[in-house]
Scaffold this motif. Structure first.
Motif, PDB file in Angstrom:
ATOM      1  N   MET A  61       0.807  -1.193   0.000  1.00 18.41           N
ATOM      2  CA  MET A  61       0.000   0.000   0.000  1.00 18.41           C
ATOM      3  C   MET A  61       0.855   1.265   0.000  1.00 18.41           C
ATOM      4  O   MET A  61       0.331   2.342  -0.178  1.00 18.41           O
ATOM      5  N   ALA A  62       2.141   1.118   0.215  1.00 18.87           N
ATOM      6  CA  ALA A  62       3.023   2.284   0.174  1.00 18.87           C
ATOM      7  C   ALA A  62       3.015   2.912  -1.210  1.00 18.87           C
ATOM      8  O   ALA A  62       3.165   4.129  -1.342  1.00 18.87           O
ATOM      9  N   ASP A  63       2.830   2.070  -2.248  1.00 17.68           N
ATOM     10  CA  ASP A  63       2.781   2.613  -3.607  1.00 17.68           C
ATOM     11  C   ASP A  63       1.594   3.551  -3.776  1.00 17.68           C
ATOM     12  O   ASP A  63       1.709   4.606  -4.403  1.00 17.68           O
ATOM     13  N   LEU A  64       0.433   3.180  -3.227  1.00 24.14           N
ATOM     14  CA  LEU A  64      -0.737   4.061  -3.312  1.00 24.14           C
ATOM     15  C   LEU A  64      -0.513   5.333  -2.503  1.00 24.14           C
ATOM     16  O   LEU A  64      -0.926   6.414  -2.918  1.00 24.14           O
ATOM     17  N   ARG A  65       0.117   5.196  -1.363  1.00 20.85           N
ATOM     18  CA  ARG A  65       0.423   6.378  -0.556  1.00 20.85           C
ATOM     19  C   ARG A  65       1.320   7.323  -1.343  1.00 20.85           C
ATOM     20  O   ARG A  65       1.057   8.523  -1.423  1.00 20.85           O
ATOM     21  N   ASN A  66       2.355   6.770  -1.953  1.00 22.36           N
ATOM     22  CA  ASN A  66       3.280   7.596  -2.739  1.00 22.36           C
ATOM     23  C   ASN A  66       2.584   8.213  -3.954  1.00 22.36           C
ATOM     24  O   ASN A  66       2.826   9.377  -4.278  1.00 22.36           O
ATOM     25  N   ALA A  67       1.729   7.450  -4.606  1.00 19.20           N
ATOM     26  CA  ALA A  67       0.988   7.984  -5.751  1.00 19.20           C
ATOM     27  C   ALA A  67       0.083   9.133  -5.314  1.00 19.20           C
ATOM     28  O   ALA A  67      -0.037  10.145  -6.015  1.00 19.20           O
ATOM     29  N   GLY A  68      -0.537   8.982  -4.158  1.00 19.72           N
ATOM     30  CA  GLY A  68      -1.374  10.053  -3.632  1.00 19.72           C
ATOM     31  C   GLY A  68      -0.569  11.305  -3.348  1.00 19.72           C
ATOM     32  O   GLY A  68      -0.998  12.425  -3.660  1.00 19.72           O
ATOM     33  N   ILE A  69       0.603  11.126  -2.780  1.00 21.77           N
ATOM     34  CA  ILE A  69       1.465  12.272  -2.493  1.00 21.77           C
ATOM     35  C   ILE A  69       1.882  12.966  -3.782  1.00 21.77           C
ATOM     36  O   ILE A  69       1.849  14.199  -3.882  1.00 21.77           O
ATOM     37  N   VAL A  70       2.250  12.196  -4.791  1.00 21.16           N
ATOM     38  CA  VAL A  70       2.639  12.776  -6.080  1.00 21.16           C
ATOM     39  C   VAL A  70       1.472  13.562  -6.682  1.00 21.16           C
ATOM     40  O   VAL A  70       1.651  14.682  -7.180  1.00 21.16           O
ATOM     41  N   LEU A  71       0.276  12.995  -6.638  1.00 19.50           N
ATOM     42  CA  LEU A  71      -0.898  13.689  -7.175  1.00 19.50           C
ATOM     43  C   LEU A  71      -1.171  14.966  -6.391  1.00 19.50           C
ATOM     44  O   LEU A  71      -1.456  16.016  -6.983  1.00 19.50           O
ATOM     45  N   ALA A  72      -1.073  14.915  -5.075  1.00 16.65           N
ATOM     46  CA  ALA A  72      -1.304  16.099  -4.245  1.00 16.65           C
ATOM     47  C   ALA A  72      -0.272  17.186  -4.541  1.00 16.65           C
ATOM     48  O   ALA A  72      -0.625  18.369  -4.657  1.00 16.65           O
ATOM     49  N   VAL A  73       0.979  16.811  -4.681  1.00 16.35           N
ATOM     50  CA  VAL A  73       2.035  17.785  -4.989  1.00 16.35           C
ATOM     51  C   VAL A  73       1.815  18.382  -6.374  1.00 16.35           C
ATOM     52  O   VAL A  73       2.004  19.589  -6.584  1.00 16.35           O
ATOM     53  N   THR A  74       1.391  17.567  -7.324  1.00 16.39           N
ATOM     54  CA  THR A  74       1.079  18.077  -8.659  1.00 16.39           C
ATOM     55  C   THR A  74      -0.070  19.084  -8.583  1.00 16.39           C
ATOM     56  O   THR A  74      -0.031  20.138  -9.229  1.00 16.39           O
ATOM     57  N   GLY A  75      -1.084  18.774  -7.802  1.00 16.64           N
ATOM     58  CA  GLY A  75      -2.187  19.706  -7.619  1.00 16.64           C
ATOM     59  C   GLY A  75      -1.716  21.009  -7.003  1.00 16.64           C
ATOM     60  O   GLY A  75      -2.103  22.098  -7.447  1.00 16.64           O
ATOM     61  N   LEU A  76      -0.872  20.915  -6.006  1.00 18.68           N
ATOM     62  CA  LEU A  76      -0.324  22.106  -5.376  1.00 18.68           C
ATOM     63  C   LEU A  76       0.491  22.926  -6.382  1.00 18.68           C
ATOM     64  O   LEU A  76       0.428  24.156  -6.388  1.00 18.68           O
ATOM     65  N   ALA A  77       1.222  22.244  -7.242  1.00 23.40           N
ATOM     66  CA  ALA A  77       2.021  22.942  -8.259  1.00 23.40           C
ATOM     67  C   ALA A  77       1.127  23.758  -9.199  1.00 23.40           C
ATOM     68  O   ALA A  77       1.537  24.832  -9.670  1.00 23.40           O
ATOM     69  N   HIS A  78      -0.083  23.269  -9.481  1.00 24.17           N
ATOM     70  CA  HIS A  78      -1.024  24.043 -10.295  1.00 24.17           C
ATOM     71  C   HIS A  78      -1.275  25.415  -9.676  1.00 24.17           C
ATOM     72  O   HIS A  78      -1.465  26.403 -10.392  1.00 24.17           O
ATOM     73  N   LEU A  79      -1.314  25.460  -8.349  1.00 21.77           N
ATOM     74  CA  LEU A  79      -1.644  26.692  -7.637  1.00 21.77           C
ATOM     75  C   LEU A  79      -0.432  27.602  -7.463  1.00 21.77           C
ATOM     76  O   LEU A  79      -0.560  28.818  -7.516  1.00 21.77           O
ATOM     77  N   VAL A  80       0.739  26.994  -7.291  1.00 23.12           N
ATOM     78  CA  VAL A  80       1.954  27.766  -7.035  1.00 23.12           C
ATOM     79  C   VAL A  80       2.579  28.279  -8.333  1.00 23.12           C
ATOM     80  O   VAL A  80       3.066  29.416  -8.389  1.00 23.12           O
ATOM     81  N   ALA A  81       2.578  27.461  -9.361  1.00 25.21           N
ATOM     82  CA  ALA A  81       3.191  27.810 -10.653  1.00 25.21           C
ATOM     83  C   ALA A  81       2.242  27.422 -11.783  1.00 25.21           C
ATOM     84  O   ALA A  81       2.454  26.414 -12.463  1.00 25.21           O
TER      85      ALA A  81
END
Length: 85
Positions: free
Chosen positions: A1-21
């Motif tokens: 399940m660590a893979d899903l956790r990591n995928a979620g983190i990557v998606l969240a960071v990508t979403g945050l990047a939409h807002l920052v840059a």
């Protein structure tokens, strides 16, 4: 399940990047959302941040994955519709 956790983190960071840059995301977003592109970049960023966070947390993972399926389907439909124009 660590893979899903990591995928979620990557998606969240990508979403945050939409807002920052947002500028790089406007190029990707414009074909699917030609009107109000900047607003859609922010909306998609918030959506990805929320879904990614939900996927990263085990207690909300199933809801996050269901939401991701709906979101991905909706984006795919927007892409098909844009190609048909």
């Amino acid at each position: 399940m660590a893979d899903l956790r990591n995928a979620g983190i990557v998606l969240a960071v990508t979403g945050l990047a939409h807002l920052v840059a947002p500028k790089p995301f406007e190029l990707i977003t414009r074909p699917l959302f030609p009107e109000g592109t900047g607003d859609w970049v922010q909306r998609n960023g918030v959506t990805e941040l929320a879904l990614g966070t939900a996927i990263a947390v085990p207690q909300t993972r199933k809801v996050g994955l269901a939401g991701l399926a709906v979101y991905a389907s909706w984006l795919a439909k927007r892409g098909v519709d844009a190609l048909r124009k």
